[in-house]
Design a protein around this motif. Structure first.
Motif, short mmCIF file in Angstrom:
data_model
loop_
_atom_site.label_atom_id
_atom_site.label_comp_id
_atom_site.label_asym_id
_atom_site.label_seq_id
_atom_site.Cartn_x
_atom_site.Cartn_y
_atom_site.Cartn_z
N PRO A 1 26.51 13.33 -29.27
CA PRO A 1 27.43 14.38 -28.81
C PRO A 1 28.69 14.51 -29.64
O PRO A 1 29.18 15.63 -29.86
CB PRO A 1 27.74 14.00 -27.36
CG PRO A 1 27.27 12.60 -27.19
CD PRO A 1 26.18 12.39 -28.18
N TYR A 2 29.24 13.40 -30.13
CA TYR A 2 30.47 13.52 -30.91
C TYR A 2 30.24 14.30 -32.20
O TYR A 2 31.04 15.17 -32.57
CB TYR A 2 31.05 12.14 -31.23
CG TYR A 2 32.43 12.22 -31.87
CD1 TYR A 2 33.58 12.27 -31.10
CD2 TYR A 2 32.55 12.29 -33.26
CE1 TYR A 2 34.83 12.37 -31.68
CE2 TYR A 2 33.80 12.39 -33.85
CZ TYR A 2 34.94 12.44 -33.06
OH TYR A 2 36.18 12.55 -33.65
N SER A 3 29.13 14.02 -32.88
CA SER A 3 28.83 14.75 -34.12
C SER A 3 28.62 16.23 -33.84
O SER A 3 29.12 17.09 -34.58
CB SER A 3 27.59 14.16 -34.79
OG SER A 3 27.81 12.83 -35.18
N VAL B 1 24.49 15.22 -22.95
CA VAL B 1 25.03 15.65 -24.24
C VAL B 1 25.88 16.90 -24.06
O VAL B 1 27.01 16.99 -24.59
CB VAL B 1 23.90 15.89 -25.25
CG1 VAL B 1 24.44 16.57 -26.51
CG2 VAL B 1 23.21 14.58 -25.61
N LEU B 2 25.37 17.87 -23.33
CA LEU B 2 26.12 19.13 -23.15
C LEU B 2 27.45 18.88 -22.45
O LEU B 2 28.48 19.45 -22.84
CB LEU B 2 25.27 20.13 -22.36
CG LEU B 2 24.33 20.97 -23.21
CD1 LEU B 2 23.17 21.51 -22.39
CD2 LEU B 2 25.11 22.14 -23.82
N ASP C 1 36.36 9.64 -22.44
CA ASP C 1 35.83 8.41 -21.82
C ASP C 1 34.65 8.69 -20.89
O ASP C 1 34.68 8.38 -19.70
CB ASP C 1 36.94 7.68 -21.05
CG ASP C 1 37.95 7.04 -21.98
OD1 ASP C 1 37.54 6.56 -23.05
OD2 ASP C 1 39.15 7.05 -21.66
N LEU C 2 33.60 9.31 -21.44
CA LEU C 2 32.42 9.63 -20.65
C LEU C 2 31.26 8.73 -21.06
O LEU C 2 30.97 8.55 -22.24
CB LEU C 2 32.03 11.10 -20.85
CG LEU C 2 32.95 12.12 -20.17
CD1 LEU C 2 32.53 13.53 -20.51
CD2 LEU C 2 32.95 11.93 -18.65
N ALA D 1 27.25 8.51 -24.84
CA ALA D 1 28.63 8.31 -24.40
C ALA D 1 29.56 8.72 -25.53
O ALA D 1 29.17 8.83 -26.69
CB ALA D 1 28.86 6.84 -24.03
N SER D 2 30.84 8.92 -25.17
CA SER D 2 31.85 9.17 -26.19
C SER D 2 33.23 8.90 -25.60
O SER D 2 33.50 9.24 -24.44
CB SER D 2 31.79 10.62 -26.69
OG SER D 2 32.73 10.83 -27.72
N ARG D 3 34.07 8.32 -26.42
CA ARG D 3 35.44 8.08 -26.00
C ARG D 3 36.31 9.30 -26.26
O ARG D 3 37.08 9.72 -25.40
CB ARG D 3 36.02 6.85 -26.72
CG ARG D 3 37.46 6.53 -26.32
CD ARG D 3 37.96 5.27 -27.02
NE ARG D 3 39.30 4.93 -26.59
CZ ARG D 3 40.41 5.44 -27.13
NH1 ARG D 3 40.33 6.30 -28.14
NH2 ARG D 3 41.61 5.08 -26.67
#
Length: 437
Positions: A95-97, A146-147, A181-182, A188-190
């Motif tokens: 998701p971050y990318s 992801v969404l 912070d999910l 996951a992603s900070r």
């Protein structure tokens, strides 16, 4: 308007007289097509994508652009209004990318980017990431995660966080740039994402997946959905199912627009359009297509009959397959007395409805579908770009405008403006509240 590898929707498009044989890697060529579409006030360009080489390059051109996001970035710098939408998988991307790449394009294009968020089911594509295709339920569970994380990251830089205060020596207000912070089961992603909002806030979400899982995903998150109905009745049913899914997610059904795939072949006459498609068909396996046509209408057809029409006895025995919505149309065309080569040139086994004829024929088809409520708009698969984009823009668009069916100019500068999409920045609270219930 769909964009593929630079040649057109038909495999033989690269062989059309006058076509740029290096369109696959020629960004100037993509820009020219994009500028032509923009001249016609087309709302957006759509790049489908699957991360795999899925054709035999000995005989076929690639299905997809060398890298949709990079091609769209090239186009963004040479256009002003047209939207730019690409597919990117939720199955094999983090998701971050995704959030960073699409929001960067959105900022570069001044608010014209969209993401077609889909799952991946091709084992060869999965192998490129060293993985296997997950079970369907797991794929869509990950897609939801992801969404939500992507949209949270898009909203992690608040709209007024970029202060640019020279006298106060403050570039941005860090109190308004916060981690998300999910943590989900799969991703996951900070955060936060170090990119400010674009003129439309964040990219527009699209979706293109069938079945109950795909409907739920589209109903929760998408403002545009790509669908492949073959008949008006099928289009009406798919559109209603999509609207019902949006309502179940707590949204206004009018927020979700369904784009029906459609393949126009434009020429001065029906015969000339069929001849164009016959030339394009030289690049496909016509022996296999004749056999497939026979299976559609319940007849054992052979290649030796390709330049003859069906006989009276064959027509009497022919029955359209109840399992293929294209079959009735195929038999209808065959009953008009065309040779099998011309029946195939009508596009009866293509994955979208085909209209091979004049600009008026194409406009009539679009008007009939739209006024019947079979779609909110169309996803145009132009047969060959090198002359087909101009033909649609210069011949069909004026007819649609004269009939009051298509706008005379863009409604605003952003993709959200073009689609009359709702404003959104970050997660849609209605969707997260519905999911929690």
């Amino acid at each position: 308007m769909q964009f593929t590898s630079g040649y057109g929707a038909e495999p033989g498009a690269w062989r059309l007289p006058g076509a740029n044989l290096r369109s696959y890697t020629d960004m100037d060529q993509f820009v020219r097509y994009a500028q032509a579409a923009e001249r016609g006030k087309i709302q957006l360009l759509f790049f489908a994508d699957t991360p795999v080489l899925d054709v035999d390059l000995e005989r076929q051109v690639p299905h997809f652009a060398i890298d949709p996001l990079l091609v769209m970035t090239s186009i963004a710098r040479e256009t002003e209004r047209i939207g730019l939408v690409s597919t990117a998988s939720t199955t094999f991307n983090e998701p971050y990318s995704l959030a960073r790449q699409f929001k960067a394009l959105d900022v570069i294009s001044h608010g014209r980017a969209g993401w077609n968020a889909v799952t991946t089911s091709d084992p060869a594509a999965a192998a490129n990431f060293g993985r296997a295709v997950p079970p369907r339920a797991e794929k869509y569970e990950r897609a939801h995660e992801v969404l939500q994380i992507v949209q949270a990251l898009w909203g992690s830089w608040e709209k007024d966080a970029w202060v640019l205060d020279v006298d106060g020596k403050r570039f941005a207000d860090m109190d308004r740039i916060q981690p998300v912070d999910l943590q989900g089961r799969h991703v996951a992603s900070r955060g936060p994402l170090p990119i400010p909002p674009s003129e439309q806030g964040q990219p527009v979400i699209f979706q293109a997946g069938g079945g109950g899982y795909g409907l739920e995903l589209a109903g929760r998150y998408a403002d545009g959905v790509y669908a492949n109905p073959y008949t008006i009745e099928d289009g009406q049913a798919q559109r209603q199912a999509l609207r019902d899914a949006a309502e179940r997610a707590g949204r206004d059904p009018d927020e979700v627009k369904m784009f029906a795939g459609f393949m126009p072949a434009i020429a001065g006459s029906r015969r000339a359009a069929l001849d164009r498609r016959r030339f394009l068909d030289e690049s496909v396996d016509l022996r296999q297509r004749v056999r497939y046509l026979g299976a559609m209408i319940g007849l054992p057809l052979g290649y030796r009959q390709i330049d003859e029409p069906l006989t009276a006895d064959q027509l009497a025995d022919a029955v359209p397959s109840p399992h293929d919505p294209r079959s009735a149309r195929a038999l209808e065309v065959a009953r008009e007395g065309w040779t099998l080569r011309d029946v195939l040139a009508h596009g009866v086994i293509d994955y979208h409805p085909v209209v091979a004829g004049t600009a008026t024929d194409v406009a009539d088809h679009m008007q009939q579908w739209f006024e019947a409520g079979a779609c909110d708009g169309f996803s145009l698969a132009i047969d060959g770009y090198h002359d087909g984009v101009d033909a649609f823009v210069d011949q069909v668009v004026p007819l649609l405008q004269e009939r009051g069916l298509f706008h005379l100019d863009y409604e605003g500068p952003t993709l959200r403006d073009h689609l009359h999409a709702r404003e959104q920045y970050g997660l849609d609270p209605r969707v997260t509240e519905t999911a929690a219930r």
